[in-house]
Design an enzyme around this catalytic site. Structure first.
Site: not given
Length: 633
Positions: A35, A37-38, A113, A168, A471-472, A542
């Site tokens: 648009d 901006k820069s 943007g 323009d 399973g641990a 956990s």
């Protein structure tokens, strides 16, 4: 010659003094991609004579290399500093630029943007007094125009210029200009945007940037530069607000001086003014306003000062000093808007650090009321917030804080969320109001407390927090530990993952969000049981360090013992006592830890048990011996 030199020196000093005393306006440019901006910022830098000859030469060369406008200067290249931006012709990062005119100094942020850079746009807008919203006259109001407008209303930018650019390329058509105004005005009313100024322009040609030019005689309004030089900045507005100063530092250089240093967020303060310290609510009067250059008779918003008070009252970093007749509010639960800024999603129940002003507290998102579709402004349900998402949430803190609604004071109503493990900033938010229940719920004093209950049981209460893969061997070892403690006459309770999901947590699944809530509930129950004087044993996967840290923080020193049942994935999968790994590998069980959901092993667990080399019986004996020596008395 000496006389001429003195004149020049005097002129320079006067110029520098005048420059130093100018007001500062911070503003952003935003809008859809391409648009202009820069280009606009480059034009402003050029017109304000802020470019050196070598910069002009470099930009002329870059214009020939990257530009698309023939031999003319491509001003966008002054701002698009990243190579990727120049090659693509878009803005990705937030580019900050400084320039000055005879009337004011400016800091402008050129924000990206693209939708995926929403967080960048929010970062750039967070300190802005005004915004220039770019609209391509050929395209009119686009989705990104609406998106950025909503973000501006959310962040609280009060002054907006709708810059209808590239006039323009539409033959400087007044009809096109009027049609865009009509469409945007209706949308602005929906958002509650009140101070909106419309300027038709060509950033490339320079029309209505500094001068009106001859191409749009039908437009008699302000030029962009005139607007920027005259619009009210937030510092001026904040001086009219009630006094607020978050305490940044308690200054105690010697026994004869105790001051409270900070930057005034709003209002005016004078010696003799009555103030209230929050959240404690204690009151006093200002004795002195101290600065490096001497005492002041008055200080205003934006100044950094040290206050001394007439009374010796307890004040710490993070407290807020307020006007006594218009104090800030205090609460620990809020309705807030949150912009999520990290690749990992925001999960309700997960603890984050919240920094508001000079205070840092622990915060949890207790509920997401809805997520906003910023393309359509539709409110949608959500269980978590992804990168760049915006949600209205309930926020719960571990203590009360002083605050103002963000719309009234951004310094005392705006906050950031920080990941407690990585220290990354993961979200930005705006407090809307305190939840009514936070004002009505208070901790009730109980005469029979944890110490009394523990003494009756003749043991030191604590929690053994088992963690490890499915399973641990967590449940088996935890069960053996409880049997041994019970045989010794101790009062215990075992919270097992599967058992809890049959009752307390039967409404939860196995998504990351549900896992977080599962552990939050279990940790709170374990805390109550420890308060009852029990030795609590928990056996849960956990999987996340953050939730285990949250659980640990609920307990006192020495009350939380993390036990890592360290079993390699391949060993746990070979055991597979419940057949869960096989289901997960077939795709019949989603979000299974170790297969398609992560397990984060503890970094510094108090106990680590290698179940490959240690038997379950030996592991249980080791834990009982540890408790006997250190915790049971």
């Amino acid at each position: 010659m000496a006389h001429v030199s003195e004149l020049i020196s005097t002129d320079i000093e006067e110029y520098l003094k005048a420059h130093e005393n100018k007001g500062l306006l911070r503003f952003i440019t935003c809008g859809s991609v391409d648009d202009g901006k820069s280009t606009l910022i480059g034009r402003l830098l050029y017109e304000s004579k802020m470019l050196f000859e070598d910069q002009l030469s470099a930009i002329e060369a870059d214009s020939k290399k990257y530009g698309t406008q023939g031999d003319e200067i491509d001003f966008a290249l002054l701002v698009d500093g990243l190579a990727a931006e120049r090659e693509q012709g878009i803005t990705i990062d937030v580019a900050y630029r400084f320039f000055s005119t005879d009337r004011r100094k400016f800091i402008v942020a050129d924000t990206p943007g693209h939708e995926q850079y929403t967080r960048n746009m929010v970062t750039g807008a967070s300190t802005a007094d005004a915004a220039i919203l770019m609209v391509d006259a050929r395209k009119g109001i686009l989705t990104q125009t609406r998106r950025h407008s909503y973000l501006m209303s959310l962040i609280g930018i009060r002054h907006i210029v709708v810059a209808i650019n590239k006039m323009d390329l539409v033959g400087y058509s007044q009809d096109t200009y009027n049609a865009i105004i009509a469409e945007y005005s209706a949308f602005a009313r929906e958002l509650g945007l009140e101070d909106v100024t419309y300027i038709p322009m060509s950033a490339f040609k320079g029309d209505n940037i500094v001068n009106h030019g001859d191409n749009m005689p039908w437009y008699q309004g302000t030029t962009l530069m005139s607007y920027l030089e005259s619009v009210e900045v937030d510092d001026e507005r904040l001086q009219r607000g009630p006094f607020r100063m978050p305490v940044q530092w308690v200054n105690r250089p010697n026994l004869d001086f105790r001051g409270f240093a900070g930057t005034i967020a709003s209002g005016v303060i004078k010696p003799g003014d009555a103030v209230r310290v929050q959240p404690s609510g204690k009151t006093s009067t200002v004795a002195r306003i101290v600065t490096h250059n001497g005492d002041l008779g008055q200080a205003v918003a934006g100044q950094s000062i040290t206050l001394t008070l007439a009374d010796e009252i307890d004040i710490s970093r993070g407290d807020v000093i307020s006007a006594v007749n218009a104090p800030a509010q205090t609460a620990d639960q809020f309705d807030a808007n949150i912009v999520w800024m990290h690749e990992e999603p925001m999960l309700p129940g997960r603890p984050y650090l919240m920094k508001i002003g000079t205070r840092t507290v622990t915060a949890q998102i207790s509920a997401i009321k809805h997520q906003l579709n910023i393309n359509t402004l539709e409110k949608q349900p959500a269980r978590q917030l992804e990168l760049n998402a915006i949600g209205e949430c309930n926020l719960s803190l571990d203590r009360a804080i002083a605050f103002d609604a963000y719309k009234d004071n951004q310094d005392t109503g705006g906050f950031i969320l920080i990941d407690r493990l990585t220290n990354n900033t993961v979200g930005a938010g705006m407090l809307n109001f305190a939840l009514r229940r936070s004002q009505n719920i208070h901790m009730q004093h109980l005469d029979v407390d944890k110490a009394v209950r523990a003494a009756a049981k003749r043991q030191k209460p604590c929690v053994l927090w088992f963690t490890g893969l499915s399973g641990a061997g967590k449940s088996t070892i935890a069960n053996l530990v409880e049997k041994k403690l019970h045989a010794m006459g101790h009062h215990t309770y075992l919270l097992d993952g599967d058992n809890v999901r049959h009752g307390l947590n039967k409404d939860l699944g196995f998504t990351d969000a549900d896992r977080v809530e599962n552990i939050r509930r279990v940790a709170e129950v374990a805390k109550l049981m420890v308060d009852a004087g029990l030795i609590v044993i928990t056996a849960f996967i956990s999987p996340f360090r953050s939730e285990r840290r949250m659980a640990r923080d609920l307990f006192g020193e020495g009350e939380f013992i993390e036990v890592f049942i360290d079993t390699p994935l391949q060993v746990a999968e070979q055991r597979d006592p419940k057949g869960l790994y096989k289901k997960a590998r077939r795709g019949d069980l989603k979000n299974f830890t170790g297969v398609d959901s992560a397990y984060e092993a503890p970094d510094n667990a108090e106990v680590k048990i290698d179940t490959v080399t240690t038997s379950q019986e030996a592991a249980a004996d080791h834990l009982v011996n540890l408790l006997t020596m250190n915790n049971l008395g």
